[in-house]
Design an enzyme around this catalytic site. Structure first.
Site, PDB file in Angstrom:
ATOM      1  N   LYS A 229       0.667  -1.315  -0.066  1.00 58.35           N
ATOM      2  CA  LYS A 229      -0.252   0.085  -0.074  1.00 58.35           C
ATOM      3  C   LYS A 229       0.753   1.072   0.036  1.00 58.35           C
ATOM      4  O   LYS A 229       1.777   1.364   0.800  1.00 58.35           O
ATOM      5  CB  LYS A 229      -0.937   0.053   1.084  1.00 58.35           C
TER       6      LYS A 229
HETATM    7  C1  E4P Z   1      -8.513   0.453   3.342  1.00 53.08           C
HETATM    8  O1  E4P Z   1      -7.648  -0.481   2.837  1.00 53.08           O
HETATM    9  C2  E4P Z   1      -8.099   1.041   4.528  1.00 53.08           C
HETATM   10  O2  E4P Z   1      -7.578   0.197   5.538  1.00 53.08           O
HETATM   11  C3  E4P Z   1      -9.385   1.332   5.581  1.00 53.08           C
HETATM   12  O3  E4P Z   1     -10.462   1.005   5.121  1.00 53.08           O
HETATM   13  C4  E4P Z   1      -9.304   2.942   6.115  1.00 53.08           C
HETATM   14  O4  E4P Z   1     -10.477   3.279   6.360  1.00 53.08           O
HETATM   15  P1  E4P Z   1     -10.944   4.186   7.961  1.00 53.08           P
HETATM   16  O5  E4P Z   1     -11.616   5.341   7.170  1.00 53.08           O
HETATM   17  O6  E4P Z   1     -11.782   3.141   8.605  1.00 53.08           O
HETATM   18  O7  E4P Z   1      -9.602   4.532   8.590  1.00 53.08           O
END
Ligand code: E4P
Length: 240
Positions: A85
């Site tokens: 990522k």
């Molecule tokens: C996606 O890959 C992320 O890990 C995640 O959904 C982030 O979401 P949040 O807004 O709950 O931090």
């Protein structure tokens, strides 16, 4: 249409995988921090990989190009199912190009809030692009529009990047994300669990089974065979 689980919790991953509907997992530094401290990062990721046996996203925390690439190479060397990522941004885009083109590392551009960012992510050559549904709503914009526009553009232009939607807060977000064109939606475990439930389903099953029990008790129905766990095992073994 694919569902991933958005967690680093091994128990939750194990349980969700046993349902047979999950084909990957996503993590991020905040998700990793939800796990009890003092663990080895590498061991935790490899434990998740061992369970999922499919793509698992692991996020870099370095913020410059060199740092991101070096960090990504270390994580990617642990297992071929690790997807790196990379946060959306100029340094991130450069890192994606380098990793995908020169290092053969699969990337997932994360924290995307607009279709303009999704266009750049795709053109940099990323394998996955992650749009953050809940966080776009937090800013007062409609995430459905961002997903719909991005998905239409990717299809129209024959882009190979797969569209993940994360930052899911409700079960309705999941449906809306798929309807707008998401290839994958990554969902926290509590929401996955809620997706299985409906009071009318429970009421219906209770009704059917109580009628059945009553028929048996009154001797109004004869069952030729009794279901025994041993018999089920033998049938399954023969099938293989
Ligand atoms: C996606 O890959 C992320 O890990 C995640 O959904 C982030 O979401 P949040 O807004 O709950 O931090």
């Amino acid at each position: 249409m694919e569902l991933y689980i958005d967690t680093a919790n091994a128990q939750d991953i194990k349980e969700a995988l046993s349902w047979g509907c999950i084909s990957g997992a996503t993590t991020n530094p905040k998700i990793m921090s939800n796990e009890k401290g003092g663990y080895s990062f590498k061991e935790k990721i490899l434990e998740i990989i061992e369970l999922v046996k499919n793509p698992v996203s692991v996020e870099v925390t370095e913020e410059d190009l060199h740092g991101m690439v070096e960090e990504a190479k270390i994580y990617a060397s642990w297992n071929e199912n690790i997807v790196i990522k990379i946060p959306m941004g100029i340094e991130g885009l450069k890192a994606v190009r380098q990793l995908e083109k020169n290092e053969g590392v699969k990337t997932n551009v994360t924290a995307i809030m607009s279709s303009s960012q999704a266009i750049l992510a795709a053109l940099s050559g990323t394998s996955y692009a992650s749009i953050f549904y809940g966080r776009i709503s937090d800013m007062g914009y409609d995430p459905v529009e961002v997903i719909r526009e991005t998905s239409a553009l990717y299809k129209e232009q024959n882009i190979h990047t797969r569209l993940i939607v994360g930052s899911i807060r409700t079960i309705l977000d999941v449906n809306k994300a798929f309807l707008a064109g998401a290839d994958i939606v990554t969902v926290p475990f509590p929401i996955l669990k809620k997706m299985t439930q409906n009071p009318k389903t429970e009421e219906t099953i209770k009704e059917f089974n109580s009628i059945w029990r009553e028929m048996k008790e009154k001797g109004l129905i004869k069952l030729e065979e009794k279901i025994s766990p041993r018999k089920l095992t033998i049938t399954r073994a023969l099938k293989v």
